[in-house]
Scaffold this motif. Structure first.
Motif, short mmCIF file in Angstrom:
data_model
loop_
_atom_site.label_atom_id
_atom_site.label_comp_id
_atom_site.label_asym_id
_atom_site.label_seq_id
_atom_site.Cartn_x
_atom_site.Cartn_y
_atom_site.Cartn_z
N GLY A 1 5.74 -2.87 -7.27
CA GLY A 1 6.10 -2.83 -5.86
C GLY A 1 7.00 -1.68 -5.48
O GLY A 1 7.33 -0.80 -6.28
N CYS A 2 7.42 -1.71 -4.23
CA CYS A 2 8.32 -0.71 -3.67
C CYS A 2 9.77 -1.05 -4.04
O CYS A 2 10.20 -2.21 -3.89
CB CYS A 2 8.15 -0.69 -2.15
SG CYS A 2 9.36 0.31 -1.26
N GLY A 3 10.52 -0.07 -4.49
CA GLY A 3 11.89 -0.29 -4.92
C GLY A 3 12.81 -0.84 -3.85
O GLY A 3 13.83 -1.47 -4.14
N MET A 4 12.44 -0.63 -2.59
CA MET A 4 13.29 -1.13 -1.50
C MET A 4 13.40 -2.65 -1.51
O MET A 4 14.38 -3.21 -0.99
CB MET A 4 12.73 -0.68 -0.15
CG MET A 4 13.01 0.76 0.21
SD MET A 4 14.79 1.12 0.46
CE MET A 4 15.23 1.81 -1.13
N LYS A 5 12.43 -3.34 -2.07
CA LYS A 5 12.52 -4.80 -2.13
C LYS A 5 13.76 -5.24 -2.90
O LYS A 5 14.46 -6.17 -2.49
CB LYS A 5 11.25 -5.37 -2.79
CG LYS A 5 10.00 -5.22 -1.96
CD LYS A 5 8.83 -5.88 -2.67
CE LYS A 5 7.55 -5.81 -1.84
NZ LYS A 5 6.44 -6.54 -2.48
N ASP A 6 14.03 -4.60 -4.03
CA ASP A 6 15.24 -4.92 -4.79
C ASP A 6 16.50 -4.54 -4.04
O ASP A 6 17.50 -5.27 -4.05
CB ASP A 6 15.23 -4.16 -6.13
CG ASP A 6 14.39 -4.82 -7.20
OD1 ASP A 6 14.11 -6.03 -7.10
OD2 ASP A 6 14.01 -4.12 -8.16
N VAL A 7 16.47 -3.39 -3.39
CA VAL A 7 17.66 -2.88 -2.71
C VAL A 7 18.06 -3.80 -1.56
O VAL A 7 19.23 -4.18 -1.43
CB VAL A 7 17.43 -1.44 -2.21
CG1 VAL A 7 18.61 -0.97 -1.34
CG2 VAL A 7 17.25 -0.49 -3.40
N VAL A 8 17.10 -4.19 -0.72
CA VAL A 8 17.45 -5.04 0.42
C VAL A 8 17.92 -6.41 -0.05
O VAL A 8 18.86 -6.98 0.52
CB VAL A 8 16.28 -5.19 1.42
CG1 VAL A 8 15.82 -3.84 1.94
CG2 VAL A 8 15.12 -5.96 0.84
N TYR A 9 17.29 -6.92 -1.10
CA TYR A 9 17.68 -8.25 -1.58
C TYR A 9 19.09 -8.21 -2.17
O TYR A 9 19.90 -9.12 -1.94
CB TYR A 9 16.68 -8.75 -2.61
CG TYR A 9 16.96 -10.15 -3.10
CD1 TYR A 9 16.96 -11.22 -2.22
CD2 TYR A 9 17.23 -10.40 -4.45
CE1 TYR A 9 17.22 -12.51 -2.66
CE2 TYR A 9 17.50 -11.68 -4.89
CZ TYR A 9 17.49 -12.74 -4.00
OH TYR A 9 17.76 -14.01 -4.43
N GLU B 1 0.81 -1.22 0.00
CA GLU B 1 0.00 0.00 0.00
C GLU B 1 0.84 1.27 0.00
O GLU B 1 0.31 2.36 0.19
CB GLU B 1 -0.94 -0.01 1.21
CG GLU B 1 -2.04 -1.06 1.09
CD GLU B 1 -3.02 -1.05 2.25
OE1 GLU B 1 -2.77 -0.30 3.23
OE2 GLU B 1 -4.02 -1.79 2.19
N CYS B 2 2.13 1.14 -0.24
CA CYS B 2 2.94 2.35 -0.28
C CYS B 2 2.51 3.23 -1.45
O CYS B 2 2.04 2.75 -2.47
CB CYS B 2 4.43 2.03 -0.33
SG CYS B 2 5.02 1.32 -1.86
N ARG B 3 2.64 4.51 -1.28
CA ARG B 3 2.17 5.48 -2.29
C ARG B 3 2.99 5.41 -3.57
O ARG B 3 2.45 5.43 -4.67
CB ARG B 3 2.24 6.89 -1.69
CG ARG B 3 1.94 8.01 -2.69
CD ARG B 3 2.20 9.38 -2.06
NE ARG B 3 2.24 10.44 -3.05
CZ ARG B 3 2.69 11.67 -2.81
NH1 ARG B 3 3.15 11.98 -1.60
NH2 ARG B 3 2.71 12.58 -3.78
N PHE B 4 4.31 5.33 -3.43
CA PHE B 4 5.20 5.35 -4.59
C PHE B 4 5.56 3.92 -4.99
O PHE B 4 6.28 3.23 -4.27
CB PHE B 4 6.47 6.14 -4.28
CG PHE B 4 6.22 7.61 -4.05
CD1 PHE B 4 6.10 8.48 -5.13
CD2 PHE B 4 6.07 8.11 -2.77
CE1 PHE B 4 5.86 9.84 -4.94
CE2 PHE B 4 5.82 9.46 -2.56
CZ PHE B 4 5.72 10.33 -3.64
N LYS B 5 5.04 3.52 -6.13
CA LYS B 5 5.33 2.17 -6.63
C LYS B 5 6.06 2.26 -7.96
O LYS B 5 5.89 3.21 -8.72
CB LYS B 5 4.03 1.38 -6.82
CG LYS B 5 3.30 1.00 -5.52
CD LYS B 5 2.17 0.05 -5.82
CE LYS B 5 1.43 -0.34 -4.55
NZ LYS B 5 0.64 0.78 -4.01
N THR B 6 6.83 1.25 -8.21
CA THR B 6 7.57 1.16 -9.46
C THR B 6 7.47 -0.28 -9.96
O THR B 6 6.63 -1.04 -9.49
CB THR B 6 9.05 1.58 -9.24
OG1 THR B 6 9.73 1.59 -10.50
CG2 THR B 6 9.77 0.67 -8.27
N ILE B 7 8.30 -0.61 -10.91
CA ILE B 7 8.48 -2.01 -11.29
C ILE B 7 9.80 -2.47 -10.69
O ILE B 7 10.81 -1.78 -10.82
CB ILE B 7 8.46 -2.19 -12.83
CG1 ILE B 7 7.04 -1.94 -13.35
CG2 ILE B 7 8.94 -3.58 -13.23
CD1 ILE B 7 6.91 -2.00 -14.85
#
Length: 320
Positions: free
Chosen positions: A227-235, A191-197
């Motif tokens: 989704g949220c870009g942080m998912k890629d960053v943390v992974y 539900e984050c406001r800023f979503k990307t691919i």
């Protein structure tokens, strides 16, 4: 090589003949292979063929051989084919060009540009600061390029560990508090406001480096989606740094990622709000992947003190 497969490659590349070269890798759970093809009479001296063949019985390294697992993998290759055929990036987040893609019953072929020939012929199992920053820059430009873009034809929620696609692993995990909070964490991220691919599998092994390590390209888009870009960053960070390195270096590397993101987003984006939200999402994204690992492979090396500390922080936040 089957005649119809060979014809597809020759026609797509304008080649007169081909020679099957070295196998680059076997696909996960024995779902085919990736091979390099040497071409004659073409502008492309070589190409990479991703040949998917759905096995009658898969051999999952972790023992997760279920109908759900098979269905997810089939969908992942359909998504990857759609990605290569319908989406494109730029030089700042380089990906291989797709020359052809086709399904043949229980087989799928994707013919890709050979990134080795394009100058991205280096692979890394360990990285220095320069290479980590090159990958974070790639991710920042990728996320900026697709900020606000609907993931049409892709996974509605990207990443291979997304909660909705992993009920078996959730059921298997032995951390009752995190297990109970998994749905809330997933909801907060979704539900984050800023979503990307998101790339969805942005581990170190999926980046190809130039000789000096300053430039990178990425491959393997089976779990690309919204989704949220942080998912890629943390992974990505978790794939190339152990717990002590994470404790020392993550803050500075996050700063670098956001500086690159700021330079590459469109001017009409409220970047201050974007950065504030995604920084808040960092601990949730890290904990979300930690949740998956606890169910999938409880002895995994990434289940470390740093991950456990972030998970405690998230669980405290959810109680407030």
């Amino acid at each position: 090589m089957k005649p119809e497969h060979q014809d597809l490659v020759l026609q797509a590349c304008g080649a007169s003949s081909l020679c099957v070269g070295a196998k680059i890798q076997t696909l996960w759970s024995g779902y085919g292979e990736i091979v390099r093809l040497q071409l004659q009479g073409s502008d492309w001296p070589s190409v990479v063929l991703k040949h998917v063949k759905f096995p009658e019985e898969a051999e999952h390294p972790g023992g997760w051989n279920t109908d759900r697992s098979h269905t997810r993998k089939v969908r992942s290759y359909q998504v990857e084919t759609h990605w290569y055929q319908n989406f494109s990036t730029n030089q700042s987040c380089r990906t291989p060009a797709c020359l052809a893609a086709r399904s043949y019953g229980d087989e799928m072929l994707i013919v890709l540009e050979d990134l080795d020939v394009a100058g991205y012929d280096q692979r890394r199992t360990s990285v220095k600061d320069r290479e980590i920053k090159a990958c974070l820059s790639w991710l920042a430009h990728f996320h900026a390029l697709f900020l606000g873009v609907e993931p049409e034809g892709l996974w509605p929620v990207g990443t291979y560990w997304h909660l909705e696609t992993r009920p078996d692993e959730l059921e298997a995990m032995g951390h009752p508090e995190l297990k109970a909070a998994a749905g809330d964490i997933d909801k907060i991220l979704n539900e984050c406001r800023f979503k990307t691919i998101v790339h969805g599998d942005a581990k170190l092994a999926n980046f190809c480096f130039s000789e000096g390590g300053r430039d990178v390209a990425a491959v393997d888009f089976q779990y690309v989606g919204g989704g949220c870009g942080m998912k890629d960053v943390v992974y990505f960070l978790g794939s190339c740094m152990e717990e002590k390195q994470c404790e020392m270096r993550v803050p500075g590397l996050l700063d670098y990622y956001f500086s690159e993101l700021k330079q590459s987003v469109k001017k009409d984006v409220d970047f201050a709000a974007l950065e504030t939200e995604w920084r808040e999402m960092f601990v949730y994204a890290w904990t979300d992947f930690h949740r998956f690992l606890l169910g999938w492979k409880p002895g995994h090396w990434k289940i470390n003190r740093y991950s456990k500390q972030l998970t405690k922080e998230v669980l405290r936040k959810l109680k407030l």
